[in-house]
Design a protein around this motif. Sequence first.
Motif, PDB file in Angstrom:
ATOM      1  N   ASP A  71       0.825  -0.922   0.215  1.00  0.00           N
ATOM      2  CA  ASP A  71       0.471   0.090  -0.379  1.00  0.00           C
ATOM      3  C   ASP A  71       0.566   1.246  -0.271  1.00  0.00           C
ATOM      4  O   ASP A  71       2.232   1.494   1.033  1.00  0.00           O
ATOM      5  N   GLU A  72       0.520   2.362  -0.570  1.00  0.00           N
ATOM      6  CA  GLU A  72       1.214   3.304  -0.789  1.00  0.00           C
ATOM      7  C   GLU A  72       0.279   5.197  -0.345  1.00  0.00           C
ATOM      8  O   GLU A  72      -0.301   5.250  -0.303  1.00  0.00           O
ATOM      9  N   ILE A  74       1.701   8.488  -0.786  1.00  0.00           N
ATOM     10  CA  ILE A  74       2.021   9.618  -0.865  1.00  0.00           C
ATOM     11  C   ILE A  74       2.166  11.018  -0.403  1.00  0.00           C
ATOM     12  O   ILE A  74       2.041  11.157  -0.134  1.00  0.00           O
ATOM     13  N   GLY A  92       3.862   0.770   5.083  1.00  0.00           N
ATOM     14  CA  GLY A  92       3.596   1.303   3.755  1.00  0.00           C
ATOM     15  C   GLY A  92       5.055   0.932   2.966  1.00  0.00           C
ATOM     16  O   GLY A  92       5.612   1.293   3.098  1.00  0.00           O
ATOM     17  N   VAL A  93       4.674   1.994   1.773  1.00  0.00           N
ATOM     18  CA  VAL A  93       5.711   2.380   0.597  1.00  0.00           C
ATOM     19  C   VAL A  93       5.320   3.763   0.723  1.00  0.00           C
ATOM     20  O   VAL A  93       4.329   3.949   0.092  1.00  0.00           O
ATOM     21  N   VAL A  95       5.234   6.878  -1.287  1.00  0.00           N
ATOM     22  CA  VAL A  95       5.807   6.940  -3.073  1.00  0.00           C
ATOM     23  C   VAL A  95       5.971   8.706  -2.747  1.00  0.00           C
ATOM     24  O   VAL A  95       5.576   9.971  -2.186  1.00  0.00           O
ATOM     25  N   ARG A 117      -2.904   1.646  -5.347  1.00  0.00           N
ATOM     26  CA  ARG A 117      -3.037   1.404  -3.702  1.00  0.00           C
ATOM     27  C   ARG A 117      -2.787   2.270  -3.422  1.00  0.00           C
ATOM     28  O   ARG A 117      -2.148   2.441  -2.249  1.00  0.00           O
ATOM     29  N   THR A 118      -3.256   3.912  -3.692  1.00  0.00           N
ATOM     30  CA  THR A 118      -2.252   4.696  -2.538  1.00  0.00           C
ATOM     31  C   THR A 118      -3.842   4.747  -1.968  1.00  0.00           C
ATOM     32  O   THR A 118      -4.942   4.747  -2.572  1.00  0.00           O
TER      33      THR A 118
END
Length: 408
Positions: A71-72, A74, A92-93, A95, A117-118
């Motif tokens: 899951d992203e 931002i 999470g990741v 971005v 996935r955001t």
Amino acid sequence: MIPFSPPYINDNVIKEVVDSLKSGWITTGPKVKELEHEIGKLVGLPNVLCVNSWTSGAIMMLRWLGLEKGDEVIIPSYTYSATALAVIHAGGVPVMVDVHDDFNINIDAIQNAITPRTKAVMSVDFAGYPCDYSAIKQLLSSEKVISHFKPTSEIQKKLGRILFISDAAHSLGAVYKNKGIGHFCDISIFSLHAVKNITTAEGGAIIINMPEPFNNEDLYGELRSMTLNCQTKDAFSKSQGGNWKYDITGLGMKINMADVNAAIGLAQIKEYPELLKRRKSIFQKYNTEFKKLDWAIEPPMSSNNKESSYHLYPLRIKNINESQRDDIISLISAQQIAVNVHFIPLPLLSYFKGLGYLIKDHPKAYDNYVSEISLPIYPQLLDESIDLIIKTTIDCYEQVISTVSKTV
Ligand SMILES: *Cc1c(COP(=O)(O)O)cnc(C)c1O
């Protein structure tokens, strides 16, 4: 020596801390409650939850949102590392996207970075200057973005769109559309770390402003319990005789703020209107002087719908490279004036580099970084120190630039 950002400690602060120490109750209790109330009054929203740092508060809110592997979230690349680290700690990741000339997150870049996935967008009010809240909110509420949203937790389903969370670490006291920070997004988190405008030595404050059908008052209670290991009875109630039995209802964290810490911020926030006024006048004084120079770029201060909290004074210098900037800083430091750089873009830091983030994807963040020098700004800074900082900065710039012209 002119320090960069010493904490504001006067007799009122000391009195408030001593009061807490003498009260017989030093951890979470009445001082924390009162500080939450004061922050709520300042921003104009009632549900404020104090925690032991911005970082722990952000991790908790992203865990509450429920991120799955991949899951992203931002974030801007031009921020303090904690913005990204909180996302990683919550599973999470991050971005990373580039910023605008005003140092804040680029809205077009957010739009381009959104995927199914955001799960959240976390903007930053750099130096205390509010980001474009309305534009981000409008983007996240647009039909097109909502139609691609794939909720995977109960909270995400209830929200029905990407969460808008603000890294408001710098912007307590800033104004956006005549309101305090917190009204134009779902969750905002202030930092009360020792270098911030208002401090509790270490601390953070979460503004809970979720839309319908969330009940923010209930959510405050739920999250407060989450800061205390999801324990049904806090230490204070257990300290009252005969009240020993409790339950653990979920996987919480232990990130509550202590009263003895809250006392520092509580005394400061009562003086905040005056402290902010002083910060503003220093900022204006810098602007007035640097405006006269064609090589200086003054930082954003206010626009028709924004006003900064004057947390930092990020001066930029036209047409210099990184090593010239570093030379100017060395010369200023040699004159016993502490300056800083905010921030090293995250892709330049080893950990993030190792994860594959590339600085070439963030040209504006890089430009801002190589030309930036943060000058001291805090209420105790004396007028003669401000004059000295301005004069020294100009002298050191001229010294570095004249050396360059001699060598070519
Ligand atoms: C200070 C800061 C943080 C971290 O705050 P802590 O309270 O130290 O965890 C996060 N983001 C930004 C932009 C900051 O400047």
